[in-house]
Design a protein around this motif. Structure first.
Motif, PDB file in Angstrom:
ATOM      1  N   LEU A  12       9.585  32.153 -11.048  1.00 15.55           N
ATOM      2  CA  LEU A  12       9.852  31.980  -9.886  1.00 15.55           C
ATOM      3  C   LEU A  12      10.075  32.702  -8.901  1.00 15.55           C
ATOM      4  O   LEU A  12       9.613  33.707  -7.934  1.00 15.55           O
ATOM      5  CB  LEU A  12       8.582  31.190  -9.636  1.00 15.55           C
ATOM      6  N   GLY A  13      11.396  32.219  -8.643  1.00 12.76           N
ATOM      7  CA  GLY A  13      12.900  33.262  -7.483  1.00 12.76           C
ATOM      8  C   GLY A  13      12.910  34.061  -8.043  1.00 12.76           C
ATOM      9  O   GLY A  13      12.258  35.001  -6.816  1.00 12.76           O
ATOM     10  N   LEU A  14      12.836  34.657  -8.636  1.00 15.22           N
ATOM     11  CA  LEU A  14      13.559  36.375  -9.134  1.00 15.22           C
ATOM     12  C   LEU A  14      12.030  37.125  -8.989  1.00 15.22           C
ATOM     13  O   LEU A  14      12.147  37.706  -7.942  1.00 15.22           O
ATOM     14  CB  LEU A  14      13.556  36.714 -10.567  1.00 15.22           C
ATOM     15  N   VAL A  15      10.842  36.759  -9.324  1.00 18.47           N
ATOM     16  CA  VAL A  15       9.517  37.253  -8.852  1.00 18.47           C
ATOM     17  C   VAL A  15       9.599  37.779  -7.387  1.00 18.47           C
ATOM     18  O   VAL A  15       8.819  38.534  -6.782  1.00 18.47           O
ATOM     19  CB  VAL A  15       8.701  36.687  -9.750  1.00 18.47           C
ATOM     20  N   PHE A  16       9.663  36.519  -6.560  1.00 18.27           N
ATOM     21  CA  PHE A  16       9.443  35.920  -4.982  1.00 18.27           C
ATOM     22  C   PHE A  16      10.566  36.706  -4.766  1.00 18.27           C
ATOM     23  O   PHE A  16       9.723  37.997  -3.538  1.00 18.27           O
ATOM     24  CB  PHE A  16       8.615  34.599  -4.976  1.00 18.27           C
ATOM     25  N   LEU A  17      11.568  36.772  -4.785  1.00 24.20           N
ATOM     26  CA  LEU A  17      13.060  37.581  -4.005  1.00 24.20           C
ATOM     27  C   LEU A  17      12.425  39.469  -4.208  1.00 24.20           C
ATOM     28  O   LEU A  17      12.861  39.526  -3.205  1.00 24.20           O
ATOM     29  CB  LEU A  17      13.842  37.105  -4.800  1.00 24.20           C
ATOM     30  N   VAL A  18      12.405  39.303  -5.547  1.00 25.63           N
ATOM     31  CA  VAL A  18      12.163  40.925  -6.016  1.00 25.63           C
ATOM     32  C   VAL A  18      10.650  41.497  -4.953  1.00 25.63           C
ATOM     33  O   VAL A  18      11.496  42.406  -4.051  1.00 25.63           O
ATOM     34  CB  VAL A  18      12.108  41.332  -6.911  1.00 25.63           C
ATOM     35  N   VAL A  51      -1.724  39.030   8.646  1.00 25.27           N
ATOM     36  CA  VAL A  51      -1.850  38.929   7.192  1.00 25.27           C
ATOM     37  C   VAL A  51      -0.075  39.506   6.045  1.00 25.27           C
ATOM     38  O   VAL A  51       0.152  38.603   5.290  1.00 25.27           O
ATOM     39  CB  VAL A  51      -2.360  39.309   6.577  1.00 25.27           C
ATOM     40  N   ALA A  52       0.174  40.207   5.994  1.00 26.04           N
ATOM     41  CA  ALA A  52       1.427  40.749   5.729  1.00 26.04           C
ATOM     42  C   ALA A  52       2.866  39.874   6.204  1.00 26.04           C
ATOM     43  O   ALA A  52       3.531  39.494   5.136  1.00 26.04           O
ATOM     44  CB  ALA A  52       1.215  42.120   6.283  1.00 26.04           C
ATOM     45  N   ARG A  53       2.488  39.825   7.082  1.00 22.36           N
ATOM     46  CA  ARG A  53       3.963  38.926   8.239  1.00 22.36           C
ATOM     47  C   ARG A  53       3.636  36.948   7.291  1.00 22.36           C
ATOM     48  O   ARG A  53       4.930  36.509   6.966  1.00 22.36           O
ATOM     49  CB  ARG A  53       4.325  39.471   9.928  1.00 22.36           C
ATOM     50  N   THR A  54       2.367  37.000   7.343  1.00 20.09           N
ATOM     51  CA  THR A  54       2.301  35.503   6.486  1.00 20.09           C
ATOM     52  C   THR A  54       2.753  35.374   5.294  1.00 20.09           C
ATOM     53  O   THR A  54       3.877  34.276   4.753  1.00 20.09           O
ATOM     54  CB  THR A  54       0.611  34.962   6.615  1.00 20.09           C
ATOM     55  N   VAL A  55       2.868  36.759   4.658  1.00 14.79           N
ATOM     56  CA  VAL A  55       3.226  36.952   3.202  1.00 14.79           C
ATOM     57  C   VAL A  55       4.027  37.087   2.303  1.00 14.79           C
ATOM     58  O   VAL A  55       4.671  36.432   2.002  1.00 14.79           O
ATOM     59  CB  VAL A  55       2.519  38.515   2.516  1.00 14.79           C
ATOM     60  N   ILE A  56       4.837  37.696   3.722  1.00 15.28           N
ATOM     61  CA  ILE A  56       6.268  37.722   3.641  1.00 15.28           C
ATOM     62  C   ILE A  56       7.182  36.785   4.124  1.00 15.28           C
ATOM     63  O   ILE A  56       7.595  36.065   3.237  1.00 15.28           O
ATOM     64  CB  ILE A  56       6.833  38.511   4.567  1.00 15.28           C
ATOM     65  N   ALA A  57       6.432  35.796   5.096  1.00 11.24           N
ATOM     66  CA  ALA A  57       6.867  34.234   5.360  1.00 11.24           C
ATOM     67  C   ALA A  57       6.868  33.455   3.855  1.00 11.24           C
ATOM     68  O   ALA A  57       7.916  32.410   4.049  1.00 11.24           O
ATOM     69  CB  ALA A  57       6.413  33.696   6.774  1.00 11.24           C
ATOM     70  N   GLY A  58       5.682  33.698   3.529  1.00 13.36           N
ATOM     71  CA  GLY A  58       5.480  32.198   3.011  1.00 13.36           C
ATOM     72  C   GLY A  58       6.395  32.742   1.647  1.00 13.36           C
ATOM     73  O   GLY A  58       7.081  31.940   0.554  1.00 13.36           O
ATOM     74  N   ALA A  79       4.591  24.872  -5.089  1.00 15.16           N
ATOM     75  CA  ALA A  79       3.431  24.800  -4.520  1.00 15.16           C
ATOM     76  C   ALA A  79       3.377  25.377  -3.418  1.00 15.16           C
ATOM     77  O   ALA A  79       1.922  25.921  -3.734  1.00 15.16           O
ATOM     78  CB  ALA A  79       3.168  23.027  -3.960  1.00 15.16           C
ATOM     79  N   VAL A  80       4.023  26.735  -2.711  1.00 15.33           N
ATOM     80  CA  VAL A  80       3.649  27.454  -2.241  1.00 15.33           C
ATOM     81  C   VAL A  80       3.268  28.798  -2.726  1.00 15.33           C
ATOM     82  O   VAL A  80       2.586  29.202  -2.880  1.00 15.33           O
ATOM     83  CB  VAL A  80       4.758  27.671  -1.187  1.00 15.33           C
ATOM     84  N   ALA A  81       4.379  28.962  -3.848  1.00 14.25           N
ATOM     85  CA  ALA A  81       4.416  29.913  -4.910  1.00 14.25           C
ATOM     86  C   ALA A  81       2.596  29.823  -5.500  1.00 14.25           C
ATOM     87  O   ALA A  81       1.504  30.636  -5.656  1.00 14.25           O
ATOM     88  CB  ALA A  81       4.920  29.488  -6.144  1.00 14.25           C
ATOM     89  N   ALA A  82       2.082  28.834  -5.945  1.00 11.83           N
ATOM     90  CA  ALA A  82       0.321  28.416  -6.444  1.00 11.83           C
ATOM     91  C   ALA A  82      -0.116  28.903  -4.900  1.00 11.83           C
ATOM     92  O   ALA A  82      -1.240  29.808  -5.794  1.00 11.83           O
ATOM     93  CB  ALA A  82       0.443  26.952  -6.843  1.00 11.83           C
ATOM     94  N   ALA A  83       0.224  28.717  -4.283  1.00 12.80           N
ATOM     95  CA  ALA A  83      -0.998  28.814  -3.165  1.00 12.80           C
ATOM     96  C   ALA A  83      -0.319  30.546  -2.820  1.00 12.80           C
ATOM     97  O   ALA A  83      -2.203  30.999  -2.650  1.00 12.80           O
ATOM     98  CB  ALA A  83      -0.252  27.947  -2.012  1.00 12.80           C
TER      99      ALA A  83
END
Length: 230
Positions: A12-18, A51-58, A79-83
């Motif tokens: 998950l760390g790599l997926v969200f980092l990319v 919404v785009a900025r919120t996604v990036i922050a998440g 928890a944040v990743a699942a949400a």
């Protein structure tokens, strides 16, 4: 269970980092991501950029929490990743039902339109986040070896690379249009009887005109020689 946590954190760390890097690589990258969100037709136009900025922050939050070697941080990261993944999946389902064919810019530029593979991918990642959170609920084993956790983390990273290349894999195995298939023979079109007669008439007319021109040239009087004065 520690190995499962390590693998899930790596994946998950790599997926969200990319995913994060593909959206903040430049002003044009963020603009393109916001444009893709708008094209899905799920978010009102006035809320596209927030919404785009919120996604990036998440996504940045997930990356930061997964990098902290503390069980509490990992639990919050899962928890944040699942949400986020649940929200992404719901948005994709709504967009697909509305007939949106825009490509998903989840990991940067892509030509693969939204579809079932993206839904399946997000549900699988949700399961990984849930599994990681569940593994954290179990007390850490005293005999867990750091080497085993490192191997699990590397396996998670490798799996994450495959996940981030999903659009390219889908495009690779997508069937080509009939006219674009390599080596496909072009259809042979045979002229009809009317076309053949018209071609023959044109050829005969051209031959007749050429024959008349040659005869005219042959009958042309030669230039008269100057006459001697008498």
């Amino acid at each position: 269970m520690e190995y499962l946590v390590a693998g899930a954190r790596g994946l998950l760390g790599l997926v969200f980092l990319v995913s994060l890097a593909g959206k903040v690589a430049g002003r044009s990258a963020f603009t393109a991501f916001a444009g893709s969100v708008r094209s899905f037709g799920v978010v009102p136009p006035g809320l596209v950029r927030p919404v785009a900025r919120t996604v990036i922050a998440g996504e940045a939050t997930v990356c930061g929490l997964m990098a902290v070697p503390v069980r509490g941080a990992a639990a919050a990261g899962f928890a944040v990743a699942a949400a986020l993944l649940v929200a992404f999946t719901a948005g994709i389902v709504v967009a697909v039902r509305r007939g949106a064919a825009a490509p998903c810019r989840c990991f940067g530029p892509s030509t693969t339109p939204l579809g079932t593979p993206h839904i399946v991918r997000n549900l699988a990642l949700c399961a990984v986040a849930a599994g990681g959170a569940g593994a954290l609920a179990v007390p850490a084993a005293a005999d867990a070896r750091p080497g085993g956790a490192a191997v699990a983390a590397v396996a998670g990273l490798i799996t994450g690379i495959v996940v981030t290349r999903l659009d390219h894999l889908v495009a690779l195995f997508r069937p080509l249009p009939t006219g674009a298939r390599v080596g496909a023979a072009a259809p042979v079109r045979h002229p009809s009887a009317e076309q053949q007669q018209a071609e023959q008439a044109r050829a005969e007319r051209a031959q007749a005109e050429q024959s008349q021109a040659e005869q005219s040239q042959a009958r042309k009087p030669e230039d008269k020689e100057p006459s001697c004065p008498s």
